[in-house]
Design a protein around this motif. Structure first.
Motif, PDB file in Angstrom:
ATOM      1  N   GLY A  51     -25.942  18.366  17.827  1.00  0.00           N
ATOM      2  CA  GLY A  51     -26.688  18.212  16.590  1.00  0.00           C
ATOM      3  C   GLY A  51     -26.799  19.515  15.832  1.00  0.00           C
ATOM      4  N   PHE A  52     -26.623  20.633  16.538  1.00  0.00           N
ATOM      5  CA  PHE A  52     -26.597  21.950  15.905  1.00  0.00           C
ATOM      6  C   PHE A  52     -25.265  22.086  15.165  1.00  0.00           C
ATOM      7  CE2 PHE A  52     -25.722  26.414  15.532  1.00  0.00           C
ATOM      8  CZ  PHE A  52     -26.935  27.065  15.486  1.00  0.00           C
ATOM      9  N   ALA A  53     -25.327  22.245  13.853  1.00  0.00           N
ATOM     10  CA  ALA A  53     -24.101  22.392  13.070  1.00  0.00           C
ATOM     11  C   ALA A  53     -23.560  23.805  13.227  1.00  0.00           C
ATOM     12  CB  ALA A  53     -24.375  22.101  11.601  1.00  0.00           C
ATOM     13  N   PRO A  54     -22.240  23.970  13.397  1.00  0.00           N
ATOM     14  CA  PRO A  54     -21.676  25.315  13.593  1.00  0.00           C
ATOM     15  C   PRO A  54     -22.013  26.294  12.482  1.00  0.00           C
ATOM     16  CG  PRO A  54     -20.044  23.635  14.129  1.00  0.00           C
ATOM     17  CD  PRO A  54     -21.211  22.917  13.517  1.00  0.00           C
ATOM     18  N   ASP A  55     -22.331  25.771  11.294  1.00  0.00           N
ATOM     19  CA  ASP A  55     -22.670  26.660  10.176  1.00  0.00           C
ATOM     20  C   ASP A  55     -24.171  26.662   9.878  1.00  0.00           C
ATOM     21  OD1 ASP A  55     -22.938  24.112   9.150  1.00  0.00           O
ATOM     22  OD2 ASP A  55     -21.927  24.532   7.265  1.00  0.00           O
ATOM     23  N   SER A  56     -24.998  26.255  10.856  1.00  0.00           N
ATOM     24  CA  SER A  56     -26.445  26.155  10.628  1.00  0.00           C
ATOM     25  C   SER A  56     -27.049  27.465  10.172  1.00  0.00           C
ATOM     26  CB  SER A  56     -27.158  25.706  11.915  1.00  0.00           C
ATOM     27  OG  SER A  56     -26.894  24.368  12.199  1.00  0.00           O
ATOM     28  N   LYS A  57     -26.643  28.553  10.822  1.00  0.00           N
ATOM     29  CA  LYS A  57     -27.270  29.836  10.497  1.00  0.00           C
ATOM     30  C   LYS A  57     -26.906  30.302   9.090  1.00  0.00           C
ATOM     31  CE  LYS A  57     -26.069  31.368  14.676  1.00  0.00           C
ATOM     32  NZ  LYS A  57     -25.852  32.209  15.869  1.00  0.00           N
ATOM     33  N   ILE A  58     -25.684  30.058   8.676  1.00  0.00           N
ATOM     34  CA  ILE A  58     -25.307  30.466   7.329  1.00  0.00           C
ATOM     35  C   ILE A  58     -26.034  29.607   6.303  1.00  0.00           C
ATOM     36  CG2 ILE A  58     -23.255  28.980   7.077  1.00  0.00           C
ATOM     37  CD1 ILE A  58     -23.556  32.616   5.917  1.00  0.00           C
ATOM     38  N   ARG A  59     -26.222  28.329   6.591  1.00  0.00           N
ATOM     39  CA  ARG A  59     -26.973  27.466   5.689  1.00  0.00           C
ATOM     40  C   ARG A  59     -28.422  27.927   5.585  1.00  0.00           C
ATOM     41  NH1 ARG A  59     -25.961  21.721   8.138  1.00  0.00           N
ATOM     42  NH2 ARG A  59     -27.692  21.199   6.730  1.00  0.00           N
ATOM     43  N   MET A  60     -28.971  28.362   6.699  1.00  0.00           N
ATOM     44  CA  MET A  60     -30.334  28.874   6.689  1.00  0.00           C
ATOM     45  C   MET A  60     -30.428  30.143   5.853  1.00  0.00           C
ATOM     46  SD  MET A  60     -32.179  31.535   8.197  1.00  0.00           S
ATOM     47  CE  MET A  60     -31.134  31.950   9.578  1.00  0.00           C
ATOM     48  N   LEU A  62     -28.583  31.037   3.430  1.00  0.00           N
ATOM     49  CA  LEU A  62     -28.360  30.794   2.005  1.00  0.00           C
ATOM     50  C   LEU A  62     -29.685  30.616   1.264  1.00  0.00           C
ATOM     51  CD1 LEU A  62     -25.208  28.489   2.000  1.00  0.00           C
ATOM     52  CD2 LEU A  62     -25.389  30.841   1.169  1.00  0.00           C
ATOM     53  N   SER A  63     -30.708  30.159   1.981  1.00  0.00           N
ATOM     54  CA  SER A  63     -32.020  30.037   1.344  1.00  0.00           C
ATOM     55  C   SER A  63     -32.641  31.405   1.089  1.00  0.00           C
ATOM     56  CB  SER A  63     -32.953  29.193   2.220  1.00  0.00           C
ATOM     57  OG  SER A  63     -33.255  29.856   3.442  1.00  0.00           O
ATOM     58  N   LEU A  64     -32.051  32.451   1.701  1.00  0.00           N
ATOM     59  CA  LEU A  64     -32.532  33.824   1.528  1.00  0.00           C
ATOM     60  C   LEU A  64     -31.534  34.685   0.754  1.00  0.00           C
ATOM     61  CD1 LEU A  64     -33.677  34.321   5.240  1.00  0.00           C
ATOM     62  CD2 LEU A  64     -35.170  33.808   3.309  1.00  0.00           C
ATOM     63  N   ARG A  65     -30.564  34.049   0.095  1.00  0.00           N
ATOM     64  CA  ARG A  65     -29.436  34.802  -0.460  1.00  0.00           C
ATOM     65  C   ARG A  65     -29.866  35.852  -1.477  1.00  0.00           C
ATOM     66  NH1 ARG A  65     -25.628  30.537  -3.258  1.00  0.00           N
ATOM     67  NH2 ARG A  65     -26.625  29.113  -1.821  1.00  0.00           N
ATOM     68  N   ASP A  66     -30.940  35.595  -2.210  1.00  0.00           N
ATOM     69  CA  ASP A  66     -31.375  36.572  -3.212  1.00  0.00           C
ATOM     70  C   ASP A  66     -31.932  37.840  -2.578  1.00  0.00           C
ATOM     71  OD1 ASP A  66     -30.650  34.838  -5.209  1.00  0.00           O
ATOM     72  OD2 ASP A  66     -32.663  34.002  -5.470  1.00  0.00           O
ATOM     73  N   GLN A  67     -32.346  37.739  -1.299  1.00  0.00           N
ATOM     74  CA  GLN A  67     -32.935  38.883  -0.618  1.00  0.00           C
ATOM     75  C   GLN A  67     -31.977  39.543   0.373  1.00  0.00           C
ATOM     76  OE1 GLN A  67     -37.090  38.050   0.807  1.00  0.00           O
ATOM     77  NE2 GLN A  67     -36.605  35.959   0.174  1.00  0.00           N
TER      78      GLN A  67
END
Length: 496
Positions: A51-60, A62-67
């Motif tokens: 259930g853990f997507a291989p790109d989970s951390k990058i998706r997470m 992305l919510s911080l991309r401005d910082q």
């Protein structure tokens, strides 16, 4: 059977991003976040946490991309010896370029690449020039004598002070790398030293998925991590500093526990005081809170341990690891009360070889059905198994010929005649090309070919070590391959 979901990926992305935001706020101006494991393609996590997507951390993130911005580290020695990422089959050098493109395409800023333990190596200078020609800033960090023990020397102008100061512009700096042993922690500490000298308040935290600190020491998810890092001599252990400080039992691994007193002393020397009381304190990992089916994760982890055992056995054949790595995983298997027969595709492959006297392979489809194949005059066992699997998925009778001998034989003749190969049998990639040609004019072959994407996630076992070509093709198809540590040839070399 379809694998049960054991991990809530959406919950993880939400919890993890919020926790990192809180850690940034704790330090104010800047946080250096050491990333253990992989941001992209974290297949180990997706295997042991269904259930853990291989790109989970990058998706997470992305919510911080401005910082956030990325610093990619690579060890000069890994460039010099062309070290290969075993999951992807490419060198670390090529993986750095891949990561830069992947991060940039995702909308994350790659600020720079840091080459660690640099000592003027020619191959490193060539790679550095290649990066700079692409507009990537490159910084050099050097080997520091008596690292990490001589703290007064390390935390001085002759230690961290010799390293290039990495120019960053965002409050969250993620330090990542193609693999372990790159010196990500040293990059972060060096930056803390330089930031402090410039009057900038900066902090450090670690984003390491495994071991999972709030699972038990002998939980299969943590045991699978220990099996995956057996060649690195990582050992899961109770964090004694956390236990003493808070009376709470948590899990960390030996390198962090052993390094913590030194790391703490560096914090005190750089910052004046340490923000942490334990290695566990340094982490920001929320994975353990997002397991929704513990039994599903246990079963997946057991299979991962067995796969790691087979990989270690095969790596031992070619000298990549020593026998101690194999022994360590054997001990983990005993502790978990599992054997190789618990992997569903092992016995069918061995039984097929015993019945035919030829190398064989077995594949378990995602729906649980198992199909086998054996070596023949024109097809290797893996190729035969692949065609049989496609026939089964398409509902095509087993005795149906998908590829005409009129297509197979010229390819085999080309291999032995023009190319000078001793072995005329088609590899998996050659077989798929032949099938694609037949699919253009044959409706039955087309039906089989259309099923190829449905093999992704299937389990496969071979009774002999497969060629590099077949190994690579199986990864591209999405098969999870294990092999008996036996070569088909008598010269103890992989067949080609």
């Amino acid at each position: 059977m379809t694998q049960k979901i054991g991990f809530d990926n959406d919950k993880y992305i939400e919890m993890q991003s919020q926790h990192i935001k809180e850690r940034i706020a704790q330090f104010g101006q800047k946080l250096y976040l050491e990333l253990g494991g992989k941001l992209f393609d974290d297949f180990h996590a997706s295997r042991v946490l269904p259930g853990f997507a291989p790109d989970s951390k990058i998706r997470m993130l992305l919510s911080l991309r401005d910082q956030a911005e990325i610093v990619i580290g690579i060890n000069a020695a890994d460039i010099e010896k062309n070290k290969v990422n075993s999951n992807l089959g490419i060198t670390y050098e090529a993986d750095v370029l891949r990561l830069i493109d992947a991060f940039t395409d995702s909308g994350l800023l790659v600020g720079s690449v840091c080459i660690t333990r640099y000592s003027g190596q020619y191959a490193v200078d060539v790679f550095r020039k290649k990066l700079e020609n692409r507009g990537i800033r490159v910084y050099l960090h050097y080997t520091i004598a008596d690292y990490p023990h001589n703290i007064p020397h390390i935390v001085s102008d002759d230690g961290f002070g010799r390293n290039d100061y990495i120019e960053t512009t965002k409050p969250l700096v993620i330090v990542t790398a193609p693999g372990p042993g790159t010196g990500k922690l040293a990059i972060c500490l060096s930056q803390l030293y330089h930031e402090h000298k410039r009057g900038i308040t900066a902090g450090y935290a670690k984003f390491e998925t495994f071991p999972v600190w709030n699972l038990s020491l002998k939980h299969p998810v943590n045991q699978a991590y220990e099996a995956a890092t057996a060649d690195l001599n990582d050992i899961n252990m109770i964090d004694p500093f956390h236990l003493e400080a808070y009376g709470q039992t948590t899990v960390n691994y030996n390198r962090d526990v052993e390094a913590f007193p030194i790391l703490n002393a560096m914090f005190e020397r750089i910052l004046g005081s340490s923000p942490y009381k334990s290695p566990t304190d340094m982490g920001v990992n929320m994975v353990g809170f997002c397991i929704c089916d513990d039994e599903a994760c246990r079963r997946a982890s057991y299979d991962e341990i067995i796969c790691r055992y087979y990989k270690a056995q095969c790596d031992k054949l070619v000298g990549r690891v020593d026998e101690n790595t194999v022994y360590k995983i054997e001990n983990i298997m005993r502790s978990a009360s599992i054997t190789t027969s618990d992997r569903a595709v092992v016995k069918p492959a061995l039984d097929k070889q015993a019945a035919t006297g030829q190398p064989a392979a077995a594949l378990q489809l995602p729906d649980g059905r198992i199909v086998t194949g054996k070596s023949s005059e024109l097809l290797g066992a893996a190729s035969a198994m692949l065609l049989n699997a496609l026939k089964m998925l398409a509902g095509i009778p087993d005795d149906t010929l998908l590829i005409s001998p009129a297509v197979l034989e010229p390819i085999a003749n080309l291999k032995t005649g023009c190319f000078g190969n001793r072995n005329p049998r088609l590899h998996m990639d050659e077989t798929l090309i032949a099938l694609a040609i037949c699919a253009a004019t044959d409706e039955v072959a087309a039906r089989a070919y259309e099923q190829l994407s449905n093999l992704r996630g299937a389990e496969m076992h071979s009774t002999v070590v497969l060629s590099h070509v077949d190994d690579t093709t199986s990864k591209k198809i999405g098969l999870r391959l294990t092999c008996e540590p036996v070569y088909q040839t008598h010269t103890h070399q992989p067949k080609v």
